[in-house]
Design a protein around this motif. Structure first.
Motif, PDB file in Angstrom:
ATOM      1  N   UNK A   1     -14.784   3.110  -4.651  1.00  0.00           N
ATOM      2  CA  UNK A   1     -13.683   3.104  -3.687  1.00  0.00           C
ATOM      3  C   UNK A   1     -12.852   1.838  -3.802  1.00  0.00           C
ATOM      4  N   UNK A  57      -8.758   1.242  -4.648  1.00  0.00           N
ATOM      5  CA  UNK A  57      -7.882   0.465  -3.777  1.00  0.00           C
ATOM      6  C   UNK A  57      -7.197  -0.650  -4.561  1.00  0.00           C
ATOM      7  N   UNK A 102      -7.280   8.966  -2.933  1.00  0.00           N
ATOM      8  CA  UNK A 102      -6.541   8.115  -2.001  1.00  0.00           C
ATOM      9  C   UNK A 102      -6.768   8.588  -0.569  1.00  0.00           C
ATOM     10  N   UNK A 134       0.834  -1.208   0.000  1.00  0.00           N
ATOM     11  CA  UNK A 134       0.000   0.000   0.000  1.00  0.00           C
ATOM     12  C   UNK A 134       0.867   1.255   0.000  1.00  0.00           C
ATOM     13  N   UNK A 166      -9.758   3.533   5.519  1.00  0.00           N
ATOM     14  CA  UNK A 166     -10.478   2.274   5.394  1.00  0.00           C
ATOM     15  C   UNK A 166      -9.547   1.144   4.972  1.00  0.00           C
ATOM     16  N   UNK A 167      -8.658   1.439   4.023  1.00  0.00           N
ATOM     17  CA  UNK A 167      -7.715   0.423   3.562  1.00  0.00           C
ATOM     18  C   UNK A 167      -6.791  -0.012   4.704  1.00  0.00           C
ATOM     19  N   UNK A 212      -9.283   9.864   0.636  1.00  0.00           N
ATOM     20  CA  UNK A 212     -10.621   9.486   1.101  1.00  0.00           C
ATOM     21  C   UNK A 212     -10.725   8.016   1.503  1.00  0.00           C
ATOM     22  N   UNK A 213      -9.976   7.158   0.848  1.00  0.00           N
ATOM     23  CA  UNK A 213     -10.138   5.727   1.090  1.00  0.00           C
ATOM     24  C   UNK A 213      -9.032   5.143   1.947  1.00  0.00           C
ATOM     25  N   UNK A 247      -8.757  -2.219   7.202  1.00  0.00           N
ATOM     26  CA  UNK A 247      -9.071  -3.591   6.773  1.00  0.00           C
ATOM     27  C   UNK A 247      -7.815  -4.465   6.770  1.00  0.00           C
ATOM     28  N   UNK A 248      -6.677  -3.863   6.513  1.00  0.00           N
ATOM     29  CA  UNK A 248      -5.443  -4.654   6.579  1.00  0.00           C
ATOM     30  C   UNK A 248      -5.102  -4.988   8.025  1.00  0.00           C
TER      31      UNK A 248
END
Lengths: 197, 197
Positions: free
Chosen positions: B155, B159, A180, A163, A186-187, A182-183, A190-191
């Motif tokens: 989104x 990702x 990027x 990432x 969340x990324x 914005x997300x 989740x990882x």
DNA sequence: ATTGTTTTAAAATGAATATTACAAAATGAT
DNA sequence: ATCATTTTGTAATATTCATTTTAAAACAAT
């Protein structure tokens, strides 16, 4: 004995590193480095060797100072480990002065294409520093109870590393920065939240 | 009227593209391109213009043929949309002949550093092709019932795009290939399975 | 102060670079 | 067949590049 060096090696290495980081290896000329450091080619060749040796020194300096410093500030020394991790990633998107220098590891990995063994070795060192920092941070987040215990902090750390490098490609391109932003949280979450199955 | 072109433009553009993709813009000389194409500088300059124009043409060709072709084969034309998506990503890790050419979009994004507007524009086009392909594929996976309906395919697609570019940095470096192989499916699935909250 | 050693700046070197100039070759139109 | 036009290969050009050379300057030791 003999004449003293006229410059501060760390300051000069920092200037050299910035130049290579901004322009890349091939696009950087010795003249560029003369300008950036205030030294002349005589001093540069006498102290470091040729262009390739200058780059080697810059890459090592980047690992030893820039990468380690960022890990220390954002990860190891932070009060809130999850927030520190997020801040580290968000900091990639906020380079000062509208620059897009990105990361010397990213730029070098892409430019050198695994052609010089010692360069690849230095890249491996830098990536390992980041990876280990991520892993420690994930475990710290578990300890503080911010996230459930992860089934594989090792796997999660390499996913964070991918990432990290992926973001830096877009930073360098100057594209998708807002998307990027914005997300990103969340990324990361989740990882990080790899529940034990 | 006048003498005919002695070469097949698509074949030549493909050779030029491969050369830039392997060596990068700065490290590629006109002589390299002469060798790769079998043409001489006279023909190249007459047909394309200078080095920058050659690169422009190569990047556009890469978008129009390589990127579109990969999306068509792995995504649009696949029977099993989830498997096609996974196959696309795994294919990045399996370059033939031990090469590590990576992706011209990645390499160009990193090397050009947002300096030339038309290059950045072409990069945006290529990234958008991938992004849109990912989004269509996510929606297809929902339709077939392979995954639950995603709360934001938009989104998720960005990702996936970051993941895609991140992997290509390591492909180019020749590092972490096995580790990425091991964690790739999991990463794809966690991005894809963005449950409606 | 002289000697030996290292650093420095400036000039010189030689190779590689992108690009241009140019004449021969190839084509279609008249 | 001649002409106009375009492409092609070769040679020329002019610049930039990394590197080396050289001599002066700066230091430490004697």
């Amino acid at each position: 004995m003999g004449r003293n060096l006229s410059f501060d090696e760390k300051k000069v290495l920092s200037a050299i590193t910035d130049t290579f980081r901004q322009k890349g290896y091939e696009a950087t000329s010795i003249k560029d480095i003369e300008k950036a450091t205030g030294l002349t080619s005589g001093s540069l060749y006498n102290s470091f060797g040729g262009k390739e040796a200058l780059f080697d020194a810059a890459l090592s300096h980047y690992n030893d100072y820039v990468v380690r410093h960022r890990i220390s500030i954002y990860l190891d020394k932070t009060e809130d480990p999850l927030q520190g991790l997020k801040d580290l990633f968000h900091s990639l998107l906020k380079e000062p002065d509208g620059l897009s220098n990105g990361c010397l590891l990213t730029n070098t990995a892409v430019e050198f294409n695994n052609r010089l063994r010692h360069i690849t070795q230095d890249l491996d060192t830098g990536f390992s520093l980041l990876e280990a920092g991520f892993k420690r941070q994930i475990e710290k987040c578990s300890t503080t109870g911010q996230i459930p215990k992860h089934s594989s902090p090792q796997q999660a750390s390499i996913r964070l590393l991918i990432l990290y490098q992926g973001i830096l490609v877009f930073v360098r391109a100057g594209l998708r920065i807002n998307e990027i932003e914005l997300t990103l949280d969340q990324e990361i979450e989740t990882i990080i939240r790899g529940d034990i199955s």
